[in-house]
Design a protein around this motif. Sequence first.
Motif, short mmCIF file in Angstrom:
data_model
loop_
_atom_site.label_atom_id
_atom_site.label_comp_id
_atom_site.label_asym_id
_atom_site.label_seq_id
_atom_site.Cartn_x
_atom_site.Cartn_y
_atom_site.Cartn_z
N SER A 49 81.12 45.63 101.68
CA SER A 49 81.18 44.99 100.37
C SER A 49 79.83 44.81 99.69
O SER A 49 79.76 44.61 98.48
CB SER A 49 81.87 43.62 100.49
N TYR A 50 78.74 44.88 100.44
CA TYR A 50 77.43 44.79 99.81
C TYR A 50 77.12 46.05 99.01
O TYR A 50 76.20 46.06 98.20
CB TYR A 50 76.35 44.56 100.87
N ALA A 51 77.89 47.12 99.27
CA ALA A 51 77.65 48.38 98.59
C ALA A 51 78.87 48.89 97.81
O ALA A 51 78.74 49.79 96.98
CB ALA A 51 77.22 49.44 99.60
N ASP A 52 80.04 48.34 98.06
CA ASP A 52 81.29 48.80 97.44
C ASP A 52 81.27 48.55 95.93
O ASP A 52 81.05 47.43 95.47
CB ASP A 52 82.46 48.05 98.08
N THR A 53 81.53 49.60 95.16
CA THR A 53 81.58 49.47 93.71
C THR A 53 82.99 49.68 93.15
O THR A 53 83.16 49.98 91.97
CB THR A 53 80.61 50.48 93.05
N GLY A 54 84.00 49.53 94.02
CA GLY A 54 85.37 49.60 93.52
C GLY A 54 86.33 50.45 94.32
O GLY A 54 87.32 50.94 93.77
N ARG A 79 83.70 45.11 92.35
CA ARG A 79 82.47 44.71 93.02
C ARG A 79 82.59 43.27 93.52
O ARG A 79 83.12 42.41 92.81
CB ARG A 79 81.27 44.81 92.07
N PHE A 80 82.06 43.02 94.70
CA PHE A 80 82.12 41.68 95.29
C PHE A 80 80.93 40.86 94.79
O PHE A 80 80.02 40.50 95.53
CB PHE A 80 82.12 41.77 96.81
#
Length: 356
Positions: A49-54, A79-80
Amino acid sequence: MDFFPFFLSFIFIILHLLGQRFVQGEVDIQRHHHHHKEPITKLFVFGDSYADTGNIKRGFAPSWKHPYGVTFPGKPAGRFSDGRVLTDYIAKYLKVKSPASYRIRKHLAPHHLKNGMSFAFGGTGVFETLNPGPNMTTQINFFQKAIQDKVFTASDIRKSVALVSVAGNDYTRYTVTNGSIQGLPSFILSVVNQTIRNVIRIKELGVKKVIISNLQPVGCLPSVTASSSFKECNETSNNLLVAYHNTLLTEAVTKLNQQLNDNSSLPFIVLDLYDSFMSVLKHPSTHNIKNELEPCCVGVSSKYFCGSVVEKVKKYTVCENPKSAFFWDLVHPTDAGWRAVYTRLRITNAFKEIHY
């Protein structure tokens, strides 16, 4: 991602294992020597989640619910955070747009993939975690398939950088599943070893450089500092769990770079999130941050989280100014928090190596 306090007895277990050697992987790394500077045109992203953009589907995570995305892009976008995440700031540094999410690849025209692709899924790790998303091995499989399907050419890959984000979900699963820290040092070793195997494989697929984040100070996450009313970090967690993981990771990456013996470049780069987070948290006013440990968005009680809505009633509160807070929710930084971390990272020698 909930982290449990770790006890001082952990020290003895760690000392017992300090002499263990790393598994460097069973694959010979191809030695690509680029003595001339090539432009970086793409970013490929793996991790959590620190890198997830969707990448997580709508309805499966709070990142698609209000008030996530309220700062950027103005609505929930997966994004988180209230805004941008680590991926966005790395892309900014590389002067490319944030790469498209793997989840929507089939709906995009080829020119939308010109900046690379993000395979990161919130809640995942190098192994299976408490979340159902694809672990990093599977994410790399997705990447390999994209290459085989000629979505990206050999030239594309050669001019790319990969970001690998590991923020601790593997350790959350371990502590929840085992109910204690028994055997945790051995598990930390296995997490680092698997991370090394993963980055070797990414490099073998032709990526020019691989950036690997170390563990952030998990003892400072609001999910942990809530027990002190968000007043102080849990130094036991930071000094034991995080320090051990980060030491092993740095040593392993150093060995990999030495094996390649390429004096013109560092193929593997450790992104020191720990030091950058701590620098901002210790000197928040430097970055116009007033609330360094208290999350901006939090559930009205322990049974609710940021974004919770029950019978059309909001079960969370949001701070007046997210730009003055470092943490957005119990685990993730705000847009302002990530920007402050990025500002610190930019001045590090390791970060400057990304372009060379």
